[in-house]
Design an enzyme around this catalytic site. Sequence first.
Site, PDB file in Angstrom:
ATOM      1  N   GLU A  35      26.285 -27.348  94.481  1.00 46.60           N
ATOM      2  CA  GLU A  35      26.354 -29.010  94.731  1.00 46.60           C
ATOM      3  C   GLU A  35      27.627 -29.303  94.898  1.00 46.60           C
ATOM      4  O   GLU A  35      28.680 -29.420  94.320  1.00 46.60           O
ATOM      5  CB  GLU A  35      25.752 -29.685  93.492  1.00 46.60           C
ATOM      6  CG  GLU A  35      24.036 -29.444  93.088  1.00 46.60           C
ATOM      7  CD  GLU A  35      23.217 -30.230  94.054  1.00 46.60           C
ATOM      8  OE1 GLU A  35      23.668 -30.872  95.144  1.00 46.60           O
ATOM      9  OE2 GLU A  35      22.136 -29.627  93.710  1.00 46.60           O
TER      10      GLU A  35
ATOM     11  N   CYS B 118      30.217 -37.532  93.957  1.00 46.89           N
ATOM     12  CA  CYS B 118      29.951 -36.979  95.317  1.00 46.89           C
ATOM     13  C   CYS B 118      29.151 -37.792  96.134  1.00 46.89           C
ATOM     14  O   CYS B 118      29.301 -37.617  97.264  1.00 46.89           O
ATOM     15  CB  CYS B 118      29.036 -35.512  95.220  1.00 46.89           C
ATOM     16  SG  CYS B 118      29.681 -34.274  93.748  1.00 46.89           S
TER      17      CYS B 118
END
Length: 514
Positions: free
Chosen positions: A271, A306
């Site tokens: 990720e 993110c």
Amino acid sequence: MIEMNNEKNTQISNNKIATNNAERLSHKIIIDGMLVSAISTETIQVINPSNARLIGHVPRCRSKDVDRAVRSSQKAFSHWKKIPARERGKIMMRAANRLEKRRKELETLLSLDTGNAIRTQAIPETASAIELFYMFAGLAGELKGENFPPNMEHVLHYTTRDPIGIVGAIIPWNAPLFLMVAKIAPAIVAGNTVVLKTAEQAPLCVLLFADILQEELPAGVLNVISGYGKEAGEPIVVHPEVRKITFTGSYEVGKEIMAKAAPKLCPVTLELGGKNPNIILSDADLEIAIPGIIDGMRYTRQGQACTAGSRIYIHEKIYDKIIEGVVKKLSELRMGDALDEESDIGAIISEEQLNRTLHYMELAKKSPSVKVLHGGHRPADPKLRDGFFYEPTLMEGIPIESPVCQEEIFGPVACAFSFNDFDSMMQSANDTPFGLSATLWTENLYRALQFVEEIEAGFVQVNQCVAPRANVSYGGLKMSGLGKEYALDSMINHFTQSKTILINRGKLAHNRSC
Ligand code: ADP
């Protein structure tokens, strides 16, 4: 006056709960179900981002501590994998109940460790982390394979979903509890055992979470070490007994991890970062789009997400109105000590990360067309002088090709762009090596569907911009990662391996060829 005293008292009591735990967990890692000293005697300082003061130390582990954690996980695996899945789920439910009871301790230490404001960030993150843990505990019964119709006469044909073995989990500091659970909960319920490395900047809340879990999990099912990436993370990645790596962090490290895991053909889940578009069309409902820009940029987590929507595309017809609304809301946000429940915004995690934001702002300010619409400085408030604070910042007029618009800053800095043509705006939105998340605000169904079809991102939202959460499958495309997390598919696809079984109950098995 009374109200102010109450505020102060809550902050003091929050601080006390957090520092007591920080002291208790300092200098410790978790091996074989216990808080123990590391083999390595070197340590890393843990700093409170709100005032730059020392709150504890964690061991600077190296290969020897990794070996010890792997041995413990290996021993535990031979037993844990044989416990029926539903039974494992029940053990995890009991562990989740313990987390729930100690929620306040987790919230306060999370806030102290990360500098994320307790009310807007640490409380909801702790709640989401516990909810995700409960969710995976409840999914134990879904660990099933498939049964096929007979392809050969008299042959029973099916698959099973089995644990892989020892999982190496490496996490960052920005949402450490939620990200830790996203890795350990599906791995453990599926019958694996885990060696987890905390991020060096925010290790204590992760240790506390794991320490609480030890009250229910058999020893060695979850081992936790601390240390730097190269020294403690890489030895996990290359360890021959570690059969799966799950990582959240930067693209640069993700790429390195994948390369280092390749020789042993070890599967990796990655990720990674993003540079995400948040797009507002001319017919958007501004009452939801304006707060959606603030939430989407994760300004109350100092932009350290993110999924932060840091490239804001606004249709020219509503540009001025939107900017005015966003700037007004930004000026109402209160920045302060993370443990003060009145703070909306806390501090950036570290001096290094603050310098990163300062670097990008310096670059931005060099561009003659740039106009800073809000922020652009460290706060003037003398109370915030020692902490790693930076004002929530919105700019316009930056060339799209500037590193400020192309690279992940991971700080509270967003760029606004005006557009009048949907297709060229979409081209620009997709013109990035990343493909993590994207948001569109519109009442036009046709445009919404066109956006969903054309946008190159793994996590796409229309008329909302919420953070990833339990049971919403999440992951990136392009350079933003490999694989999805937070939902059933992550448990099955990333933490089990499949076996195909053929059982012949007839007299003769036809051995054709292989
Ligand atoms: P960030 O910039 O958010 O700190 P990183 O990708 O640098 O993100 O770090 C995320 C996590 O990866 C941290 O736990 C860090 O210690 C770890 N890490 C960094 N470098 C490596 C590496 N070479 N191998 C394994 N883990 C690493």
